[in-house]
Design an enzyme around this catalytic site. Structure first.
Site, short mmCIF file in Angstrom:
data_model
loop_
_atom_site.label_atom_id
_atom_site.label_comp_id
_atom_site.label_asym_id
_atom_site.label_seq_id
_atom_site.Cartn_x
_atom_site.Cartn_y
_atom_site.Cartn_z
N ARG A 119 -13.81 -8.03 1.33
CA ARG A 119 -12.88 -7.65 2.42
C ARG A 119 -12.36 -6.21 2.22
O ARG A 119 -11.94 -5.83 1.14
CB ARG A 119 -11.71 -8.63 2.45
N VAL A 120 -12.40 -5.45 3.29
CA VAL A 120 -11.84 -4.11 3.28
C VAL A 120 -10.79 -4.04 4.37
O VAL A 120 -11.00 -4.54 5.47
CB VAL A 120 -12.95 -3.05 3.54
N GLY A 121 -9.65 -3.47 4.06
CA GLY A 121 -8.57 -3.39 5.05
C GLY A 121 -8.54 -2.06 5.77
O GLY A 121 -9.53 -1.31 5.81
N ASP A 122 -7.39 -1.76 6.32
CA ASP A 122 -7.23 -0.53 7.11
C ASP A 122 -7.06 0.73 6.26
O ASP A 122 -7.34 1.84 6.70
CB ASP A 122 -5.97 -0.65 7.97
N THR A 170 0.83 0.48 6.87
CA THR A 170 0.77 -0.51 5.79
C THR A 170 1.02 -1.88 6.41
O THR A 170 1.53 -1.99 7.51
CB THR A 170 1.77 -0.19 4.66
N GLY A 171 0.64 -2.91 5.68
CA GLY A 171 0.80 -4.27 6.21
C GLY A 171 -0.57 -4.86 6.50
O GLY A 171 -1.57 -4.48 5.89
N GLY A 174 -3.87 -5.32 7.39
CA GLY A 174 -4.88 -4.33 7.74
C GLY A 174 -5.69 -4.68 8.98
O GLY A 174 -6.08 -3.80 9.74
N THR A 223 0.84 -1.20 0.00
CA THR A 223 0.00 0.00 0.00
C THR A 223 0.87 1.25 0.00
O THR A 223 1.88 1.28 0.68
CB THR A 223 -0.83 0.01 1.30
#
Ligand code: ASP
Length: 323
Positions: free
Chosen positions: A213-216, A236-237, A239, A185
């Protein structure tokens, strides 16, 4: 300042607006003499073209908000980058879905999640911030909003990512790898000559994630947070770990309490270690910038680095790490 006035004051008109000619401003030193802030751009990982674009804009007097948008757009359009924008790896069903957010110095924020047909998720997020009373639009609604605002409709799955997906389907093994492409990201923070901070974060998320799916990255407070009185942070990484710690918000709040950007990043990664017994299996990394231009960076596993553009110089700097 009301949103409309803010748009006027910053001279921002629409998607892609604010792009300044690509020449370096030789007056950068003059700005400093006049007591202006030395502009800085920092970004997660090693995306030099993005930080150079934003850094050059800042040297030319662009606002931090324009610089972060234009900076991360470079990676959204980079087809070789399989973790951001067009060419990003799809989910398990073959959909490329983008998540992005942007935050302005006045605290306004915009985000899109599960955006399917537009390369420049960050610009759609900025439109959400500037043209709606909302912060986040998702899925079909986000795509519809983008269409209505003239964003080009595109198929984000490139022949290369389609080929890689076909390969993946053979084993369908889902195992996020540490420091490899599926943690790339781009999160960017810029400090402009007026001393204002803005940030942006954009991603196609974890490769071969579950559909939906939604991340951070698009979540204000998780993948990005800033307070123009204090500073900003991006993550990043993995989420899920960043969301559970509300990592970027935590870093800014720790800086508010007097911690340095470095200390704040370290405390946050340590908290993630405590929260997640399986912390050795994933990467998280944070990058922070305070109002004085001081930078902090910390991650779980060795191998993560960030870029800094300052005084016409772009540098890739290895981060300190926990393990
Ligand atoms: N943080 C992103 C996500 O979880 C992934 C990444 O940074 O690579 O979607």
């Amino acid at each position: 300042m009301k949103r409309r006035n803010f748009i006027k004051a910053t001279g921002i008109a629409g998607a892609g607006a604010g792009l300044l000619p690509g020449t370096l401003n030789l007056n950068a030193a003059t700005f400093r003499k006049e007591g202006k802030t030395t502009p800085i751009c920092i970004a997660t990982w090693n995306f030099p073209n993005a930080s150079i674009r934003a850094g050059e804009m800042l040297e030319q007097g662009a606002t931090a908000l324009d610089a972060v948008e234009q900076g991360v757009m470079v990676e959204e359009a980079n087809l070789k980058n399989t973790t951001v924008g067009k060419g990003g790896a799809p989910d398990r069903e073959g959909n490329v879905t983008l998540d992005a957010c942007i935050m302005a110095p006045n605290g306004d924020a915009g985000a899109v999640v599960y955006l399917k047909n537009n390369t420049h998720a960050v610009s759609v997020a900025r439109k959400v911030m500037e043209e709606t009373p909302h912060v986040m639009l998702a899925g079909e609604g986000a795509d519809q909003f983008a269409r209505q605002h003239g964003f080009e409709q595109e198929n984000l799955l490139t022949p290369e990512s389609a080929k890689a997906y076909k390969e993946w389907l053979k084993n369908k093994e889902y195992k996020p790898l540490i420091n490899i492409e599926n943690h790339d990201t781009i999160g960017m923070l810029c400090l402009d000559e007026k001393g204002d901070i803005a940030g942006a974060c954009t991603t196609s998320g974890l490769s071969y994630k579950m559909n939906g799916r939604v991340g951070d990255s698009p979540i204000i407070g998780a993948g990005l947070f800033l307070d123009n009185e204090i500073g900003g942070a991006v993550g990043t990484g993995m989420g899920e770990a960043i969301m559970k710690s509300v990592g970027s918000f935590l870093i800014v709040e720790l800086m508010r309490q007097g911690k340095s950007p470095q200390e704040a990043c370290e405390i946050t990664v340590n908290r993630i270690v405590k929260q997640n017994p399986n912390y050795k299996d994933f990467q998280v990394a944070f990058l922070a910038l305070d109002k004085n231009g001081e930078i902090g960076s910390y991650c779980l596993h060795k191998g993560y680095s960030y870029v800094k553009y300052k005084d016409n110089k772009n540098t890739n700097i290895p981060s300190q790490y926990y393990l």
